[in-house]
Design a protein around this motif. Structure first.
Motif, PDB file in Angstrom:
ATOM      1  N   ASP B 168       3.469  12.082 -10.436  1.00  0.00           N
ATOM      2  CA  ASP B 168       3.564  10.640 -10.410  1.00  0.00           C
ATOM      3  C   ASP B 168       4.397  10.337  -9.638  1.00  0.00           C
ATOM      4  O   ASP B 168       4.268   9.115  -8.721  1.00  0.00           O
ATOM      5  N   LEU B 169       5.061  10.003  -9.779  1.00  0.00           N
ATOM      6  CA  LEU B 169       6.555   9.278  -9.764  1.00  0.00           C
ATOM      7  C   LEU B 169       7.874  10.803  -9.070  1.00  0.00           C
ATOM      8  O   LEU B 169       7.961  11.386 -10.669  1.00  0.00           O
ATOM      9  N   LEU B 192       3.015  16.038   2.452  1.00  0.00           N
ATOM     10  CA  LEU B 192       3.933  16.099   1.464  1.00  0.00           C
ATOM     11  C   LEU B 192       3.456  14.205   1.868  1.00  0.00           C
ATOM     12  O   LEU B 192       3.206  13.263   0.176  1.00  0.00           O
ATOM     13  N   GLU B 193       4.103  13.882   2.540  1.00  0.00           N
ATOM     14  CA  GLU B 193       4.342  12.535   2.804  1.00  0.00           C
ATOM     15  C   GLU B 193       2.902  11.443   2.323  1.00  0.00           C
ATOM     16  O   GLU B 193       2.747  10.362   2.289  1.00  0.00           O
ATOM     17  N   GLU B 194       1.614  11.889   3.164  1.00  0.00           N
ATOM     18  CA  GLU B 194       0.433  11.805   2.867  1.00  0.00           C
ATOM     19  C   GLU B 194       0.131  10.940   1.422  1.00  0.00           C
ATOM     20  O   GLU B 194      -1.107  10.675   1.636  1.00  0.00           O
ATOM     21  N   ARG B 195       0.419  11.701   0.522  1.00  0.00           N
ATOM     22  CA  ARG B 195       0.054  11.479  -1.101  1.00  0.00           C
ATOM     23  C   ARG B 195       0.546  10.536  -1.962  1.00  0.00           C
ATOM     24  O   ARG B 195       0.590  10.005  -2.741  1.00  0.00           O
ATOM     25  N   PHE B 196       1.944  10.447  -1.122  1.00  0.00           N
ATOM     26  CA  PHE B 196       3.035   9.172  -1.771  1.00  0.00           C
ATOM     27  C   PHE B 196       3.558   8.069  -1.431  1.00  0.00           C
ATOM     28  O   PHE B 196       3.588   8.142   0.651  1.00  0.00           O
ATOM     29  N   ASP B 197       3.666   6.598  -1.564  1.00  0.00           N
ATOM     30  CA  ASP B 197       4.427   6.099  -0.983  1.00  0.00           C
ATOM     31  C   ASP B 197       5.929   6.283  -1.099  1.00  0.00           C
ATOM     32  O   ASP B 197       6.318   6.095  -2.413  1.00  0.00           O
ATOM     33  N   PHE B 212       9.342   8.782  -4.530  1.00  0.00           N
ATOM     34  CA  PHE B 212       7.980   8.706  -4.260  1.00  0.00           C
ATOM     35  C   PHE B 212       6.896   8.662  -5.041  1.00  0.00           C
ATOM     36  O   PHE B 212       7.209   9.105  -5.919  1.00  0.00           O
ATOM     37  N   GLN B 213       6.263   7.734  -5.115  1.00  0.00           N
ATOM     38  CA  GLN B 213       5.071   7.222  -6.260  1.00  0.00           C
ATOM     39  C   GLN B 213       3.940   7.861  -5.220  1.00  0.00           C
ATOM     40  O   GLN B 213       3.095   7.631  -4.318  1.00  0.00           O
ATOM     41  N   ARG B 214       2.846   8.411  -5.910  1.00  0.00           N
ATOM     42  CA  ARG B 214       1.385   8.827  -5.517  1.00  0.00           C
ATOM     43  C   ARG B 214       0.540   8.050  -5.238  1.00  0.00           C
ATOM     44  O   ARG B 214       0.414   6.505  -6.305  1.00  0.00           O
ATOM     45  N   ARG B 215      -0.085   7.533  -4.294  1.00  0.00           N
ATOM     46  CA  ARG B 215      -1.191   6.815  -4.121  1.00  0.00           C
ATOM     47  C   ARG B 215      -2.021   6.952  -5.663  1.00  0.00           C
ATOM     48  O   ARG B 215      -2.057   8.085  -5.250  1.00  0.00           O
ATOM     49  N   PRO B 216      -3.053   5.780  -4.880  1.00  0.00           N
ATOM     50  CA  PRO B 216      -3.741   5.759  -5.924  1.00  0.00           C
ATOM     51  C   PRO B 216      -5.141   6.857  -5.643  1.00  0.00           C
ATOM     52  O   PRO B 216      -5.505   7.285  -4.270  1.00  0.00           O
ATOM     53  N   ARG B 217      -5.583   7.780  -6.316  1.00  0.00           N
ATOM     54  CA  ARG B 217      -6.364   8.959  -6.834  1.00  0.00           C
ATOM     55  C   ARG B 217      -8.203   8.195  -6.079  1.00  0.00           C
ATOM     56  O   ARG B 217      -7.857   7.786  -7.135  1.00  0.00           O
ATOM     57  N   GLU B 218      -9.043   8.931  -5.557  1.00  0.00           N
ATOM     58  CA  GLU B 218      -9.943   8.889  -5.053  1.00  0.00           C
ATOM     59  C   GLU B 218     -10.850   9.198  -6.386  1.00  0.00           C
ATOM     60  O   GLU B 218     -10.402   9.879  -6.325  1.00  0.00           O
TER      61      GLU B 218
END
Lengths: 218, 218
Positions: B168-169, B192-197, B212-218
């Motif tokens: 997640d972080l 990998l960058e597509e999943r993280f801010d 790297f902060q995980r974007r909200p999972r849909e």
């Protein structure tokens, strides 16, 4: 002594300066435009090919240093075009940049297949040289006179000049993407940091600008 | 839901999180102490093993986030020690950290050679687990209760958890050195960058901190 400089040289977080599968439609292979989004947005880039527009912030100010005081460029053949082996004489390829390339200086293209020099509009002349970095640099210095020489890329060319310890100033931009494949900048350069003073600054666009300044040689 | 976090995970500019040739005398192989100089200088590091000292600047503030709210750690066997294959029962190896390791929580060591758990001073217990990341994380979450789980490294372990999309972080520190060889963090993680801010900031010490902060999972 004029400097040998690298500017706006952009790599992914995993160290790739270009992707896999370069072609006429994809100068950076599978990387597409992802590496250089930060650069395309700048006034510096947009001014190369037309009346301008683009941002004037931190990225642009740093990017704008690329051509000031430069009298010649050296580039690898893969920056010039995607072809390999002997040139196809049925088509005349003079790079990706149209009739008036943005260099406006002599440019020395490193290739095992020399061909006659080509004079483009706006002061760019393409010379094709089959030689080691030291010899190509000698020719470029001669053409540049009192001005600096820029090593324009790609990664194989920059790496060769780093390995030969011919670079005085290098500006690298690290973009937070993982390309996974392509051509790496850093291979074979273990301990490079011992020769350079290195600074880093992050920009609001999310990239990291790094400068490598060659320490005084003894 | 408690988070899965990585902290103070340090890599060279060419992406290596540890060098080549790990041994009892060289936990990070030929990298020596070069990767973690920034960290050794901090009060956070120095406070782990004694009464303290060390810097209280930007690097320390960022580094200090590592243990707050963490209820368990997962680490690879190569972080725990340099041995490979079956454990040598003639010598009892309980990690590099002495009788009172700085974790103070249950620690799950991923190894193909399980051995009995070991309770250390100060609240650290080493458990040895032969399982996939998902299962090890399940056990660590159970041990951590309402608290977060830290993935402590090394690179092979962090990479496995990134590949399984379980993180997640992640806090990565990029140090301007070229190690040339060792174990890379980014291999196999294209896109990998597509999943993280992702955020970056350079510190006066010359390193770049990235989150790297995980974007909200849909």
């Amino acid at each position: 002594m004029p400097l040998v400089r690298v500017h706006n040289f952009t790599i992914s977080l995993d160290g790739f300066a270009t992707g896999e599968g370069q072609s006429f439609d994809a100068p950076f292979g599978h990387a597409g435009q992802r590496l250089h989004q930060w650069f395309f947005a700048t006034s510096t880039f947009q001014g190369m090919f037309g009346p301008g527009g683009g941002s004037h912030g931190v990225d642009d100010m740093i990017a704008s240093a690329w051509n000031e005081g430069v009298g010649a460029e050296i580039m690898g053949r893969r920056k010039f075009g995607p072809q390999q082996g002997p040139w196809d004489e049925s088509e005349e390829w003079n790079g990706w940049w149209g009739e008036e390339p943005p260099f406006h200086t002599p440019c020395f293209i490193m290739t095992h297949y020399p061909r006659p020099s080509v004079e483009m509009k706006g002061g760019t002349t393409f010379h094709f040289v089959s030689a080691e970095p030291e010899e190509v640099l000698r020719q470029a210095r001669e053409a540049a006179g009192d001005l600096d020489v820029r090593i324009g890329g790609g990664p194989t060319t920059v790496r060769a000049f780093l390995a030969a310890d011919l670079i005085d100033l290098m500006h690298v931009v690290v973009v937070p993407i993982i390309l996974g494949r392509g051509v790496r900048l850093w291979d074979g350069l273990e301990g490079l940091e011992e020769r350079f003073d290195i600074e880093s600054v992050s920009s609001p666009a999310g990239v990291v600008h790094m400068t490598f300044q060659r320490r005084p040689r003894e």
